[in-house]
Design a protein around this motif. Structure first.
Motif, PDB file in Angstrom:
ATOM      1  N   GLU A 196       0.850  -1.190   0.000  1.00  0.00           N
ATOM      2  CA  GLU A 196       0.000   0.000   0.000  1.00  0.00           C
ATOM      3  C   GLU A 196       0.886   1.241   0.000  1.00  0.00           C
ATOM      4  O   GLU A 196       1.875   1.301   0.732  1.00  0.00           O
ATOM      5  CB  GLU A 196      -0.888  -0.023   1.249  1.00  0.00           C
ATOM      6  CG  GLU A 196      -1.825   1.152   1.388  1.00  0.00           C
ATOM      7  CD  GLU A 196      -2.633   1.097   2.685  1.00  0.00           C
ATOM      8  OE1 GLU A 196      -3.511   1.969   2.864  1.00  0.00           O
ATOM      9  OE2 GLU A 196      -2.383   0.199   3.518  1.00  0.00           O
ATOM     10  N   SER A 204       4.069  -0.259   1.957  1.00  0.00           N
ATOM     11  CA  SER A 204       4.005  -1.151   3.108  1.00  0.00           C
ATOM     12  C   SER A 204       2.961  -2.250   2.937  1.00  0.00           C
ATOM     13  O   SER A 204       1.912  -2.046   2.331  1.00  0.00           O
ATOM     14  CB  SER A 204       3.671  -0.332   4.365  1.00  0.00           C
ATOM     15  OG  SER A 204       3.436  -1.179   5.474  1.00  0.00           O
ATOM     16  N   ARG A 249       0.350  -1.546   7.502  1.00  0.00           N
ATOM     17  CA  ARG A 249       0.196  -0.118   7.805  1.00  0.00           C
ATOM     18  C   ARG A 249       0.541   0.206   9.266  1.00  0.00           C
ATOM     19  O   ARG A 249       1.188   1.222   9.550  1.00  0.00           O
ATOM     20  CB  ARG A 249      -1.232   0.311   7.481  1.00  0.00           C
ATOM     21  CG  ARG A 249      -1.548   1.750   7.825  1.00  0.00           C
ATOM     22  CD  ARG A 249      -2.983   2.099   7.510  1.00  0.00           C
ATOM     23  NE  ARG A 249      -3.168   2.430   6.108  1.00  0.00           N
ATOM     24  CZ  ARG A 249      -3.119   3.670   5.637  1.00  0.00           C
ATOM     25  NH1 ARG A 249      -2.857   4.683   6.443  1.00  0.00           N
ATOM     26  NH2 ARG A 249      -3.310   3.905   4.360  1.00  0.00           N
ATOM     27  N   ASN A 250       0.119  -0.645  10.189  1.00  0.00           N
ATOM     28  CA  ASN A 250       0.365  -0.375  11.607  1.00  0.00           C
ATOM     29  C   ASN A 250       1.854  -0.390  11.931  1.00  0.00           C
ATOM     30  O   ASN A 250       2.348   0.469  12.672  1.00  0.00           O
ATOM     31  CB  ASN A 250      -0.368  -1.402  12.482  1.00  0.00           C
ATOM     32  CG  ASN A 250      -1.868  -1.217  12.448  1.00  0.00           C
ATOM     33  OD1 ASN A 250      -2.357  -0.121  12.184  1.00  0.00           O
ATOM     34  ND2 ASN A 250      -2.599  -2.277  12.719  1.00  0.00           N
ATOM     35  N   ILE A 259       1.628   4.787   1.140  1.00  0.00           N
ATOM     36  CA  ILE A 259       1.236   5.610   2.284  1.00  0.00           C
ATOM     37  C   ILE A 259       2.116   6.854   2.332  1.00  0.00           C
ATOM     38  O   ILE A 259       3.327   6.780   2.092  1.00  0.00           O
ATOM     39  CB  ILE A 259       1.391   4.846   3.618  1.00  0.00           C
ATOM     40  CG1 ILE A 259       0.757   3.455   3.535  1.00  0.00           C
ATOM     41  CG2 ILE A 259       0.763   5.631   4.765  1.00  0.00           C
ATOM     42  CD1 ILE A 259       1.056   2.575   4.727  1.00  0.00           C
ATOM     43  N   THR A 268       4.385   0.157   9.870  1.00  0.00           N
ATOM     44  CA  THR A 268       5.043   1.298   9.245  1.00  0.00           C
ATOM     45  C   THR A 268       4.748   2.582   9.997  1.00  0.00           C
ATOM     46  O   THR A 268       5.656   3.389  10.250  1.00  0.00           O
ATOM     47  CB  THR A 268       4.593   1.438   7.776  1.00  0.00           C
ATOM     48  OG1 THR A 268       4.795   0.203   7.104  1.00  0.00           O
ATOM     49  CG2 THR A 268       5.388   2.523   7.075  1.00  0.00           C
ATOM     50  N   ALA A 269       3.486   2.778  10.383  1.00  0.00           N
ATOM     51  CA  ALA A 269       3.107   3.996  11.100  1.00  0.00           C
ATOM     52  C   ALA A 269       3.862   4.103  12.421  1.00  0.00           C
ATOM     53  O   ALA A 269       4.351   5.178  12.797  1.00  0.00           O
ATOM     54  CB  ALA A 269       1.600   4.016  11.347  1.00  0.00           C
ATOM     55  N   ASP A 295      10.339  -0.001   4.698  1.00  0.00           N
ATOM     56  CA  ASP A 295       9.062   0.453   4.143  1.00  0.00           C
ATOM     57  C   ASP A 295       9.146   1.857   3.545  1.00  0.00           C
ATOM     58  O   ASP A 295       8.333   2.214   2.696  1.00  0.00           O
ATOM     59  CB  ASP A 295       7.963   0.449   5.213  1.00  0.00           C
ATOM     60  CG  ASP A 295       7.660  -0.957   5.711  1.00  0.00           C
ATOM     61  OD1 ASP A 295       7.961  -1.917   4.989  1.00  0.00           O
ATOM     62  OD2 ASP A 295       7.127  -1.082   6.833  1.00  0.00           O
ATOM     63  N   TYR A 342       3.193  10.127   4.807  1.00  0.00           N
ATOM     64  CA  TYR A 342       3.165  10.760   6.119  1.00  0.00           C
ATOM     65  C   TYR A 342       3.688  12.185   5.980  1.00  0.00           C
ATOM     66  O   TYR A 342       4.593  12.446   5.182  1.00  0.00           O
ATOM     67  CB  TYR A 342       4.039   9.994   7.123  1.00  0.00           C
ATOM     68  CG  TYR A 342       3.628   8.547   7.298  1.00  0.00           C
ATOM     69  CD1 TYR A 342       2.616   8.189   8.174  1.00  0.00           C
ATOM     70  CD2 TYR A 342       4.261   7.534   6.562  1.00  0.00           C
ATOM     71  CE1 TYR A 342       2.231   6.859   8.324  1.00  0.00           C
ATOM     72  CE2 TYR A 342       3.887   6.209   6.707  1.00  0.00           C
ATOM     73  CZ  TYR A 342       2.874   5.876   7.590  1.00  0.00           C
ATOM     74  OH  TYR A 342       2.496   4.573   7.719  1.00  0.00           O
TER      75      TYR A 342
END
Length: 247
Positions: A82, A102, A105-106, A84, A108-109, A228, A86
């Motif tokens: 995906e 990524s 998602r969790n 993403i 990577t965040a 990522d 930031y």
């Protein structure tokens, strides 16, 4: 207009180090796989894939690795990556846009937020800094592609919007929509570019001193070491005398 590049982003600052970075091929492979999965697995028919393959070749990625990354896109068991983005702030009030690919998602965040907060920055909401950047196409050529005047004339003829040349190479900026057409027009004149991708060009720059630059580069290096994270863009400008002290 032609002249010394003011856009000191991670792509250029770490150019020499990139060749030694252990995770470089992994990131290039991921971009190739995503590009091939989003369109046809043929670089001649898929502009994004063609750009990804050219970027891999510019970093001397073996042909077998490139083909393996393309083939991976056609397999049903491949990860679903995906895209993403930031946005946030680094030391000295520098605006940062962090682009990632990524499959979690969790994870990577968490990694991005931790890296930013531990190095004098903080993440903001979507749109918190991107309004200070223009989404454009960026084409990179080595200095050996030709003189600043030659590259400028070729880029102008091809439909580019701006060119910045320095001893490190040439940056050719295009509109978002014209990137692939400009690359196609430039290739017979200047050869295959080292890189061509959609980029974030800052509309205003922030000059950082030694202390902030030291912490900022540490932050960018930490992000760049994350598998990522694909690219980090910023609106920072580091004076030559500060760069000399940083080595």
């Amino acid at each position: 207009m032609a002249g010394h590049s003011k856009f000191k982003n991670i792509m250029h600052r770490k150019g020499a180090q990139d060749k030694k970075r252990s995770g470089m091929f992994s990131k290039l492979s991921r971009e190739i796989t995503v590009a091939a999965k989003m369109g046809l697995p043929d670089p001649d028919m898929n502009p994004r894939l063609r750009m990804a393959v050219n970027a891999a070749k510019a970093q001397s990625m073996p042909k077998d690795n490139i083909q393996r990354a393309i083939d991976k896109a056609s397999k049903g068991d491949t990860e679903n990556y995906e895209e993403i983005r930031y946005e946030g702030f680094g030391p000295g009030g520098v605006s940062l846009i962090i682009e990632a690919l990524s499959d979690n998602r969790n994870r990577t965040a968490t990694n991005v937020r931790t890296a930013v907060s531990k190095n004098g920055g903080n993440l903001g909401a979507s749109g918190s800094v991107s309004h200070g950047f223009d989404r454009m196409g960026l084409i990179n050529y080595p200095a050996s592609a030709g003189s600043a005047d030659h590259v400028f004339e070729a880029a102008l003829e091809a439909g580019a919007e701006d060119v910045a040349s320095s001893e490190d190479g040439h940056e050719i900026w295009t509109s978002n929509e014209a990137l692939h057409e400009v690359v196609k027009a430039l290739t017979p004149v200047l050869g295959e570019p080292e890189g061509a991708k959609l980029a974030w060009r800052p509309t205003t720059m922030v000059t950082v001193g030694l202390e902030d630059a030291t912490q900022l580069f540490k932050l960018i290096d930490t992000l760049d070491d994350d598998d990522d994270v694909q690219t980090v863009w910023g609106n920072y400008e580091v004076p030559d005398e500060v760069m000399d002290k940083l080595g």
